[in-house]
Design an enzyme around this catalytic site. Structure first.
Site, PDB file in Angstrom:
ATOM      1  N   GLY A   8     -61.858 -11.601  12.284  1.00 59.93           N
ATOM      2  CA  GLY A   8     -61.682 -11.867  13.708  1.00 59.93           C
ATOM      3  C   GLY A   8     -62.628 -12.947  14.208  1.00 59.93           C
ATOM      4  N   THR A  84     -61.953  -2.214  18.320  1.00 62.02           N
ATOM      5  CA  THR A  84     -61.548  -0.880  18.755  1.00 62.02           C
ATOM      6  C   THR A  84     -60.157  -0.567  18.216  1.00 62.02           C
ATOM      7  OG1 THR A  84     -60.695  -1.803  20.824  1.00 62.02           O
ATOM      8  CG2 THR A  84     -62.952  -0.980  20.835  1.00 62.02           C
ATOM      9  N   PHE A 108     -71.379  -3.724  21.513  1.00 61.57           N
ATOM     10  CA  PHE A 108     -72.621  -4.286  20.992  1.00 61.57           C
ATOM     11  C   PHE A 108     -73.641  -4.579  22.092  1.00 61.57           C
ATOM     12  CE2 PHE A 108     -69.734  -5.582  17.480  1.00 61.57           C
ATOM     13  CZ  PHE A 108     -70.442  -5.022  16.425  1.00 61.57           C
ATOM     14  N   HIS A 135     -62.160  -5.207  32.306  1.00 63.64           N
ATOM     15  CA  HIS A 135     -62.192  -6.255  31.290  1.00 63.64           C
ATOM     16  C   HIS A 135     -61.173  -7.326  31.656  1.00 63.64           C
ATOM     17  CE1 HIS A 135     -64.228  -3.098  28.974  1.00 63.64           C
ATOM     18  NE2 HIS A 135     -64.679  -4.054  28.189  1.00 63.64           N
ATOM     19  N   LYS A 139     -57.533  -8.119  26.978  1.00 63.95           N
ATOM     20  CA  LYS A 139     -58.027  -7.001  26.163  1.00 63.95           C
ATOM     21  C   LYS A 139     -56.851  -6.098  25.821  1.00 63.95           C
ATOM     22  CE  LYS A 139     -61.535  -3.403  25.851  1.00 63.95           C
ATOM     23  NZ  LYS A 139     -61.881  -3.837  24.481  1.00 63.95           N
ATOM     24  N   THR A 146     -65.503   1.680  24.588  1.00 63.22           N
ATOM     25  CA  THR A 146     -66.772   2.056  25.221  1.00 63.22           C
ATOM     26  C   THR A 146     -66.562   3.173  26.227  1.00 63.22           C
ATOM     27  OG1 THR A 146     -67.647  -0.172  24.938  1.00 63.22           O
ATOM     28  CG2 THR A 146     -68.714   1.212  26.587  1.00 63.22           C
TER      29      THR A 146
END
Length: 240
Positions: A8, A84, A108, A135, A139, A146
């Site tokens: 990625g 994810t 992260f 977001h 996404k 999260t």
């Protein structure tokens, strides 16, 4: 020098990792869904990979992360997963199959990790909580990994049961009796707020990320930590 295969690598987070890793780390190849110009080899198929690495770092997509992870395990590489979309069943397979460390990191961002830790503390005193995360429109998953992990941690930390409320579409996705609401709008990178309600008082915890470069210190911590992990560990909070 730690050699890394980056899956990625041409997404926005992958590009930030390429641009901000220091000289202690060398990206020896990139796995991508499309061919790109690069100073290192770019593979569009796992079968094309022809170099060895010390770490597999995956920030790809929910559609590819599991196959990538199984490839890394089969080739005896410690694995950091920032993508994810893994199901509980897939995580269980990784636990069963892995011989090296696997670190799954929903976020992260160090501020996001601290938000999750603070939420666990608050949940001991305020069992009633809701999450709103925001977001960018591209996404692919909603709610975010999260937010799901935060909800699970809140539920685990509760001492008392939350107040029952009427369920309806507008009440968000119920994750362990924590309503989670996902916003997808231009201008956002990552933001999460956790709302706690008590008798005549409220507590709100919020964190936001304004650049994907903010994730790189957490990526480096994960790369270093996974070298010393046995089995599967979930969450940056487990290694800082």
């Amino acid at each position: 020098m730690t050699k890394i295969i980056l899956a990625g690598g041409f997404g926005k987070l992958g590009q930030a990792i390429q641009d901000n890793l220091n000289e202690e780390y060398e990206i020896v190849g990139i796995v991508s869904g499309h061919q790109h110009e690069s100073k290192v080899p770019v593979w569009t198929s796992l079968s094309d990979i022809n170099v060895a690495a010390d770490i597999w770092l995956d920030v790809s997509t929910p559609a590819t992360v599991f196959d990538n992870a199984m490839y890394a395990i089969e080739h005896n590489m410690p694995l950091v997963i920032g993508a994810t979309g893994l199901s509980d069943e897939q995580v269980a397979i990784l636990r069963e199959q892995s011989s090296k460390g696997v670190l799954i990191v929903p976020n992260f961002s160090l501020s996001a990790v601290l938000l999750m830790q603070f939420s666990q503390l608050a949940a001991k005193y305020f069992p009633d909580a809701e999450i709103i995360e925001a977001h960018n429109p591209k996404k692919v998953d909603a709610p975010s990994g999260t937010a799901k992990q935060t909800a699970r941690l809140i539920a685990k930390a509760r001492i008392e049961e939350p107040t029952s409320t009427k369920l309806a579409p507008a009440r968000g996705e119920q994750i362990d009796r924590v309503p989670v609401h996902a916003v997808r709008l231009p201008g956002y990178i990552a933001q999460q707020s956790v709302f706690f309600g008590g008798v005549d008082e409220q507590l709100t915890l919020t964190q936001s990320t304004t650049s994907r470069s903010a994730f790189v210190p957490g990526v480096i911590r994960a790369i270093e930590a996974v070298k010393n992990i046995d089995g599967v560990v979930i969450g940056l909070d487990q290694i800082i």
